[in-house]
Design an enzyme around this catalytic site. Sequence first.
Site, PDB file in Angstrom:
ATOM      1  N   ASP A 178      46.408  52.283  46.428  1.00 17.14           N
ATOM      2  CA  ASP A 178      47.316  51.223  46.874  1.00 17.14           C
ATOM      3  C   ASP A 178      47.462  50.126  45.828  1.00 17.14           C
ATOM      4  OD1 ASP A 178      44.589  50.555  47.392  1.00 17.14           O
ATOM      5  OD2 ASP A 178      45.225  48.973  48.770  1.00 17.14           O
TER       6      ASP A 178
ATOM      7  N   GLU B  60      42.472  49.357  49.451  1.00 19.56           N
ATOM      8  CA  GLU B  60      41.487  48.576  48.699  1.00 19.56           C
ATOM      9  C   GLU B  60      41.922  47.123  48.557  1.00 19.56           C
ATOM     10  OE1 GLU B  60      39.456  46.746  45.234  1.00 19.56           O
ATOM     11  OE2 GLU B  60      41.611  47.075  45.520  1.00 19.56           O
TER      12      GLU B  60
END
Length: 373
Positions: A82, A146
């Site tokens: 991400d 994350e």
Amino acid sequence: MTAPDAAPAAVPVLDLTADPAELTAALVDIASVSGDEARIADAVEAALRRLPHLRVHRDGDAVVARTELGRPERVVLAGHLDTVPLPTVPGARGTVPSARAVVDGRDVLYGRGTVDMKGGVAVQLALAATLTEPVRDVTYVFYDHEEVEAAASGLGRLERTVPQLLAADFAVLLEPTDGTVEGGCNGTLRVRITTTGRAAHSGRSWIGENAVHKQADVLTRLAAYTPRTVEVEGLAYREGLNAIRISGGVAGNVIPDTASVEINYRFAPDKTPEQALEHVREVLPGHELEVLDLSPAARPGLDRPAAAAFVAAVGQEPRPKYGWTDVARFSAMGVPAVNFGPGDALLAHTDDEHVPADAVRACHRALADWLAG
């Protein structure tokens, strides 16, 4: 008349044998802001399942691929899929899709995630495709969420659901470090102190009790605080204790009856989370601390054989990691871990996010040499 549902978007095809810099651009072109990682996870999974030497596991939008060669040592290469949200500034180059330019004679890739951390993910994927007989067994971990609160972390979910897939002797997190090994990481503690008073009209302030003024002791102590530098296993970790947010008041003519200050403590890996919290209590006596976030630090573990061999392969003096990264999760699992990846961390999340193509290639070479023995 109801329109038929749109056909699902095709899964992007990734060429894992391409130049790692080209693979970085292909990954950046797949938008994957936190919470929207399914498409890039699909592409990564599909590409890895085409490799017969790997065993692949999918968990939500996280993908784990492993060699199973029976080597005496196993290492993890981990990276998150991400990114933070895209820039909103018109003309920003650190966005999606990727762009390319020659800057001071260097081939440079621009786009969201080039630094944090699709350059590192591209290196993982290229190694997974080409290293069929590494001297160490390798677990490649690609995970989601994350860049948001720790409770949503895809790596944390893997730790809960399939911890056996994360077991290893050593781990490398491909966060951007400009091609230098950064050992361990600082821990992070975030607390809030709230003060209360009594509201009144500001024209008759003597009737009220100002909650903002009651924060004076907190701010004075923080301003006078001298952060420490702590040496841990030969690396010097710089700490920091700072107010990061303050709020209070409801109108221009009202004495505030409540106020709060949020405080962030970045603590060295010589402390447990409990010791870090106790230290903040000692600095701010008499104030009630509301814990908002607490993540442990990680010791560097550079004395482990795999870590020492890796540092030697990179050939540069290791540095401490001042920020918090998921090496702390591996450390908590008993797996010593370091940060090592392409790109300047100071460019992460910026409107001008970019990485030199040769930095991605150099990171790939260093890891390939180490894993190939």
